[in-house]
Design an enzyme around this catalytic site. Structure first.
Site, PDB file in Angstrom:
ATOM      1  N   GLY A  49       4.081   1.612   6.595  1.00 60.19           N
ATOM      2  CA  GLY A  49       3.610   0.408   6.170  1.00 60.19           C
ATOM      3  C   GLY A  49       3.853   0.257   4.781  1.00 60.19           C
ATOM      4  O   GLY A  49       4.138   0.878   3.686  1.00 60.19           O
ATOM      5  N   GLN A  54       2.969  -3.883  -3.373  1.00 65.16           N
ATOM      6  CA  GLN A  54       3.635  -2.593  -3.715  1.00 65.16           C
ATOM      7  C   GLN A  54       5.291  -2.689  -4.105  1.00 65.16           C
ATOM      8  O   GLN A  54       5.848  -1.799  -4.745  1.00 65.16           O
ATOM      9  CB  GLN A  54       3.906  -1.564  -2.545  1.00 65.16           C
ATOM     10  CG  GLN A  54       2.287  -1.031  -2.181  1.00 65.16           C
ATOM     11  CD  GLN A  54       2.345  -0.053  -0.998  1.00 65.16           C
ATOM     12  OE1 GLN A  54       2.545  -0.646   0.154  1.00 65.16           O
ATOM     13  NE2 GLN A  54       2.477   1.034  -1.099  1.00 65.16           N
ATOM     14  N   CYS A 102      -0.065   7.039   0.065  1.00 67.66           N
ATOM     15  CA  CYS A 102       0.324   5.643   0.070  1.00 67.66           C
ATOM     16  C   CYS A 102       1.622   5.901  -0.929  1.00 67.66           C
ATOM     17  O   CYS A 102       1.864   6.805  -1.583  1.00 67.66           O
ATOM     18  CB  CYS A 102      -0.743   5.248  -1.032  1.00 67.66           C
ATOM     19  SG  CYS A 102      -0.249   3.472  -1.443  1.00 67.66           S
ATOM     20  N   LEU A 103       2.681   5.209  -0.715  1.00 73.45           N
ATOM     21  CA  LEU A 103       3.949   5.104  -1.390  1.00 73.45           C
ATOM     22  C   LEU A 103       3.583   4.993  -2.755  1.00 73.45           C
ATOM     23  O   LEU A 103       4.289   5.389  -3.762  1.00 73.45           O
ATOM     24  CB  LEU A 103       4.817   4.191  -0.842  1.00 73.45           C
ATOM     25  CG  LEU A 103       5.405   4.621   0.557  1.00 73.45           C
ATOM     26  CD1 LEU A 103       6.356   3.315   1.012  1.00 73.45           C
ATOM     27  CD2 LEU A 103       5.782   5.751   0.925  1.00 73.45           C
ATOM     28  N   HIS A 144      -5.406   0.063   5.546  1.00 71.31           N
ATOM     29  CA  HIS A 144      -4.782   0.479   4.269  1.00 71.31           C
ATOM     30  C   HIS A 144      -3.968  -0.726   3.729  1.00 71.31           C
ATOM     31  O   HIS A 144      -3.944  -0.949   2.502  1.00 71.31           O
ATOM     32  CB  HIS A 144      -3.829   1.690   4.623  1.00 71.31           C
ATOM     33  CG  HIS A 144      -3.212   2.199   3.503  1.00 71.31           C
ATOM     34  ND1 HIS A 144      -3.464   3.454   3.152  1.00 71.31           N
ATOM     35  CD2 HIS A 144      -2.036   1.667   2.634  1.00 71.31           C
ATOM     36  CE1 HIS A 144      -2.540   3.667   1.969  1.00 71.31           C
ATOM     37  NE2 HIS A 144      -1.773   2.443   1.922  1.00 71.31           N
ATOM     38  N   GLU A 145      -3.071  -1.437   4.510  1.00 73.38           N
ATOM     39  CA  GLU A 145      -2.266  -2.493   3.753  1.00 73.38           C
ATOM     40  C   GLU A 145      -3.100  -3.630   3.532  1.00 73.38           C
ATOM     41  O   GLU A 145      -2.666  -4.288   2.553  1.00 73.38           O
ATOM     42  CB  GLU A 145      -0.949  -2.761   4.712  1.00 73.38           C
ATOM     43  CG  GLU A 145      -0.060  -1.692   5.185  1.00 73.38           C
ATOM     44  CD  GLU A 145       0.337  -0.873   4.064  1.00 73.38           C
ATOM     45  OE1 GLU A 145       0.437  -1.400   3.174  1.00 73.38           O
ATOM     46  OE2 GLU A 145       0.669   0.366   4.496  1.00 73.38           O
ATOM     47  N   HIS A 148      -4.292  -3.231   0.256  1.00 67.94           N
ATOM     48  CA  HIS A 148      -3.302  -3.631  -0.673  1.00 67.94           C
ATOM     49  C   HIS A 148      -3.352  -5.098  -1.178  1.00 67.94           C
ATOM     50  O   HIS A 148      -3.266  -5.357  -2.428  1.00 67.94           O
ATOM     51  CB  HIS A 148      -1.832  -3.020  -0.174  1.00 67.94           C
ATOM     52  CG  HIS A 148      -1.540  -1.646  -0.669  1.00 67.94           C
ATOM     53  ND1 HIS A 148      -1.514  -1.105  -1.692  1.00 67.94           N
ATOM     54  CD2 HIS A 148      -1.128  -0.777   0.257  1.00 67.94           C
ATOM     55  CE1 HIS A 148      -1.073   0.242  -1.642  1.00 67.94           C
ATOM     56  NE2 HIS A 148      -0.941   0.420  -0.361  1.00 67.94           N
TER      57      HIS A 148
HETATM   58 NI    NI Z   1      -0.193   2.187   0.202  1.00 76.32          NI
END
Ligand code: NI
Length: 176
Positions: A49, A54, A102-103, A144-145, A148
């Protein structure tokens, strides 16, 4: 490659709540390109995702979905989905703890409790409003997203850092 790169923890934009997207801009070439670019960069980094902050954009848009994924090899496919201006309608009281990365945190991972089901109101990539219901890993990705979009990272959601660490080290030690 796209013109974007993943913003990593420490960037102020990851801690800044987003602004809503103007719905009449969704059909525009620029916005449609943004959605394509988000899926592209998510795949380049093997993410499941991606939320706009991000890649440095202060907009209420997130994408997710995969057929198979190197970072989460045991998870079943999740349909490719776009959520624009998402609002939570319902979340289960029942929570499940699971490992999450998480990226924006490279290979760091830890245990995060998430609601096991969620119901969202949002706009899709065509600018149509719809209701999205999800359970299990998909519900986890959405939460999670959404975090963000509100300036939160997984470290804010970890009640216990005992198993927080680098994926490769957690794997070596058979913790994940
Ligand atoms: Ni993330």
């Amino acid at each position: 490659m796209t013109k974007y790169a993943i913003k990593r923890a420490g960037e102020p934009i990851l801690r800044t709540p987003v602004q809503p997207v103007a719905i009449d801009t969704i059909p525009s070439d620029a916005f449609q390109q943004l959605i394509k670019d988000m899926f592209k960069i998510m795949k380049e980094y093997n993410g499941v995702g991606l939320a706009a902050p991000q890649i440095g954009l202060n907009q209420s848009v997130l994408v997710y979905g995969f057929e198979s994924n190197l970072r989460y090899p045991n998870e079943k496919p999740v349909p490719q989905t776009v959520l624009i201006n998402p609002t939570v309608l319902n979340m289960s009281d029942e929570k499940q703890v699971g490992f999450e990365g998480c990226l924006s945190l490279d290979s760091l991972r830890g245990e995060v409790p998430r609601a096991t089901s969620i119901e969202i109101s949002a706009y899709d990539a065509k600018g149509q409003s719809y209701i999205k219901k999800a359970t299990g890993f998909e519900a986890r990705i959405i939460q999670h997203e959404l975090d963000h979009l509100n300036g939160h990272l997984i470290i804010d959601r970890m009640p216990d850092f005992k198993h927080f660490g680098f994926t490769e080290v957690l794997l070596e030690n058979k913790i994940i």
